[in-house]
Design an enzyme around this catalytic site. Structure first.
Site, short mmCIF file in Angstrom:
data_model
loop_
_atom_site.label_atom_id
_atom_site.label_comp_id
_atom_site.label_asym_id
_atom_site.label_seq_id
_atom_site.Cartn_x
_atom_site.Cartn_y
_atom_site.Cartn_z
N ASP A 105 0.38 -17.15 -6.15
CA ASP A 105 1.05 -16.05 -6.85
C ASP A 105 -0.02 -15.32 -7.65
O ASP A 105 -0.14 -15.48 -8.87
CB ASP A 105 2.17 -16.57 -7.75
CG ASP A 105 2.90 -15.43 -8.43
OD1 ASP A 105 2.80 -14.29 -7.94
OD2 ASP A 105 3.58 -15.69 -9.46
N ASP A 163 0.84 -1.20 0.00
CA ASP A 163 0.00 0.00 0.00
C ASP A 163 0.88 1.26 0.00
O ASP A 163 2.10 1.18 -0.10
CB ASP A 163 -0.95 -0.02 1.21
CG ASP A 163 -0.20 0.06 2.53
OD1 ASP A 163 0.96 -0.41 2.59
OD2 ASP A 163 -0.76 0.58 3.51
N HIS A 168 1.32 -8.69 -4.37
CA HIS A 168 0.33 -7.70 -3.95
C HIS A 168 1.11 -6.43 -3.59
O HIS A 168 1.44 -6.18 -2.44
CB HIS A 168 -0.45 -8.23 -2.74
CG HIS A 168 -1.57 -7.34 -2.31
ND1 HIS A 168 -2.82 -7.36 -2.90
CD2 HIS A 168 -1.64 -6.39 -1.35
CE1 HIS A 168 -3.60 -6.47 -2.31
NE2 HIS A 168 -2.91 -5.86 -1.37
#
Ligand code: CA
Length: 587
Positions: free
Chosen positions: A557, A189, A511
């Site tokens: 993945d 993030d 991610h």
């Protein structure tokens, strides 16, 4: 496939139980490299529990057979129930590139795993694992020649940050604008969190202290590489300077700098959400105190590069500690905060409801910096009764390691901490020796597979083994540190080398919002979280795990899989601390 070839394959499989397919993942091993004299093993997938030991050969690049031997008797992976064999080829010590084959190896050039032996197998891995922090920088453009193929404009200047209602004071009322620029994005993030930065800086700078000579010569190719300071310390300073901006005028530290809710998978320059500093907490403030006290000690020789820093950091650390003494139990409870203040904050909580460990670490670092016995007494009074491996929310082991390394005056206390560390490690080392299908002190129990376990479980255990090796001189600990690294680099149940851009089979879809912006991504050198038996993301955004998947194979993945495939700064710091700690020994 020619018929005769096929028949031979089947005959061999029936005779030996060895499984031959075109997938190199039937043989799992460290995909980055071995040093010549270290233990070298591979884990082989076999058909059945009664499979006879496989016959193994290793061929050089020119096709010469340089090693032959037999795998072990079949063992059963206790987590998946799958039969496995181990082959130990440690006696092959000549540097080179090789392929490992299962018999009949002269016909099966596809049933292989490739590997290398070299004097310094982890130098480039260490460099990239550290450069990952440069890629995570906020507020400055990532430009060539430093970007090495991954340039991007600056994101999140954070020069106009709002004080959230939860953090308002008379001096800084709600919506006061402050600048809190710089530092690293925390993870996949775009936010910045003090508790996680504190733990990361602790491991970062303690690793530097252990291997000063090594890091002093490690060139990272960052904009500060021309400064007369080790690149690693220049990179760390980029985040330390940001952390200092997170201290309020009263000494307390904001828990995090964040948008109210997570941005999507968009470019950092496209982000439009307001950014806030939120609630000052006791753990964040003590993590800041510990980080700055440690930094003041580490950067003392570089006053000419960072004039005034040592004094400024020392005073800030003391001020933070005083605030925490006056506010010893203010914790980050995001749901409770959202009932009281607006806007609601829903990003990473990093909630921690126990500050005894942060008091222990901060007082320890303040003592090592100032030698004021009051801090030593404070530290000893906060030492926990039980040994707990270090994580962002429990930093007591960082303090204990400091006392082991700096025992002057309290030798008996330090000796007990060392005994606790060695007692903690012994059962895992016993498992590696006797029963592990991956010859590893990590990964043999279901509880080893949790959110971020590649770092907090595997790499950290390897680092503990390295500290144990330095403290005792016992090479069994060094061997087990290398075994942990073998595990994360490919000798595991998934067959993945869990560092982006390294090995023959590594994650391609982390991610990670920054990786997502590059067509040539992912960014290299990032350790991803790894298999996680709790699978918190199952059923969210298309994440689906196979039915009855075992703990050690609960990995995808797949970009939306935040519970198994994210990256973070606190995970990458353990990767490079382990690889650097080993590479420094190989010089
Ligand atoms: Ca804590």
């Amino acid at each position: 496939m020619k018929k005769s070839y096929f028949l031979l394959v089947c005959a061999c499989a029936l005779l030996t139980g060895c499984k031959h397919t075109s997938s190199s993942l039937e043989i799992r091993l460290n995909q980055v490299g071995f040093r010549p004299l270290q233990e070298k093993t591979a884990t082989i997938d076999v058909y059945t529990a009664d499979a006879a030991p496989c016959s193994v050969a290793i061929l050089s690049e020119t096709g010469d057979t340089v090693w032959t031997g037999m795998a072990s008797a079949t063992m059963i992976n206790p987590l998946s129930g799958k039969p496995r064999q181990l082959v130990d080829f440690s006696t092959l010590t000549t540097p080179g590139r090789y392929t490992l084959h299962l018999a009949p190896y002269t016909l099966h050039r596809d049933a292989v795993a490739s590997f290398t032996i070299s004097p310094r197998p982890y130098r480039e891995l260490t460099r990239q694992a550290l450069r990952a922090f440069y890629y995570q920088r906020t507020a400055m453009p990532i430009i060539e020649p430093y970007a090495e193929g991954f340039a991007r404009p600056a994101g999140h200047p954070d020069t106009l940050v709002l004080v959230h209602a939860s953090a308002a004071t008379a001096e800084r009322p709600e919506n006061t604008i402050i600048s809190s620029s710089g530092g690293w994005y925390d993870a996949g993030d775009y936010n910045k969190y003090i508790v996680n930065s504190g733990y990361t800086m602790g491991v970062f700078l303690m690793s530097y202290e252990q291997q000063r000579a090594y890091y002093d010569t490690l060139h990272l190719n960052i904009p500060e590489s021309t400064l007369p300071v080790p690149d690693m310390l220049a990179e760390a300073m980029y985040n330390i300077r940001w952390m200092m901006t997170m201290q309020d005028t009263d000494g307390g530290a904001y828990h995090k700098l964040t948008e109210p809710d997570f941005e999507g998978f968009i470019h950092p320059t496209e982000c439009q959400k307001p950014r806030y500093v939120v609630l000052k907490t006791t753990p964040a403030t003590l993590d800041l105190a510990a980080t700055l006290a440690l930094a003041a000690r580490i950067y003392a020789p570089y006053e000419h590069v960072y004039p005034g820093f040592v004094d400024e950091a020392t005073e800030a650390a003391k001020h933070a500690y005083e605030w925490a003494k006056a506010n010893p139990a203010i914790y980050y409870d995001q749901p409770a905060m959202n009932e009281q203040f607006t806007p609601a904050i829903t990003t990473g909580a990093y909630d921690d409801f126990q500050a005894q460990d942060e008091f222990y670490w901060a007082a320890t670092e303040l003592y090592l910096l100032t030698h004021d016995p009051l801090y030593r007494d404070e530290a000893l009074s906060h030492c926990p009764d039980t040994f707990i491996p270090a994580v962002w929310g429990n930093v007591s082991e960082l303090a204990s390691l400091e006392w082991m390394l700096h025992p002057a005056g309290i030798e008996a206390f330090a000796a007990q901490r060392q005994a606790d560390l060695l007692a903690h490690l012994q059962p895992y080392i016993d498992e590696a020796e006797t029963s592990s299908v991956h010859r590893s002190p990590y990964g043999n129990r279901a509880e080893d597979f949790f959110w971020g376990c590649n770092s907090e479980g595997c790499c950290w255990r390897g680092i503990e083994c390295l500290y144990a090796y330095h403290l005792t001189g016992n090479e069994l600990y060094l061997t087990n540190a290398e075994r942990c690294l073998n595990h994360v680099l490919g000798q595991n149940a998934t067959g993945y080398c869990f560092v982006t851009g390294f090995g023959t089979h590594s994650p391609k879809q982390p991610h990670h919002r920054l990786s997502n912006i590059y067509p040539n991504g992912p960014l290299p050198g990032f350790l991803i979280g790894g298999p996680n038996r709790e699978r918190q993301d199952d059923g969210i955004d298309g994440v689906t795990y196979p039915e009855n998947v075992s703990a050690d194979e609960s990995y995808l993945d797949f970009r939306p899989s935040y519970a198994t495939n994210e990256v973070t700064i606190n995970w990458n710091v353990t990767l490079f601390a382990l690889t650097a700690g080993l590479d420094a020994l190989y010089q």
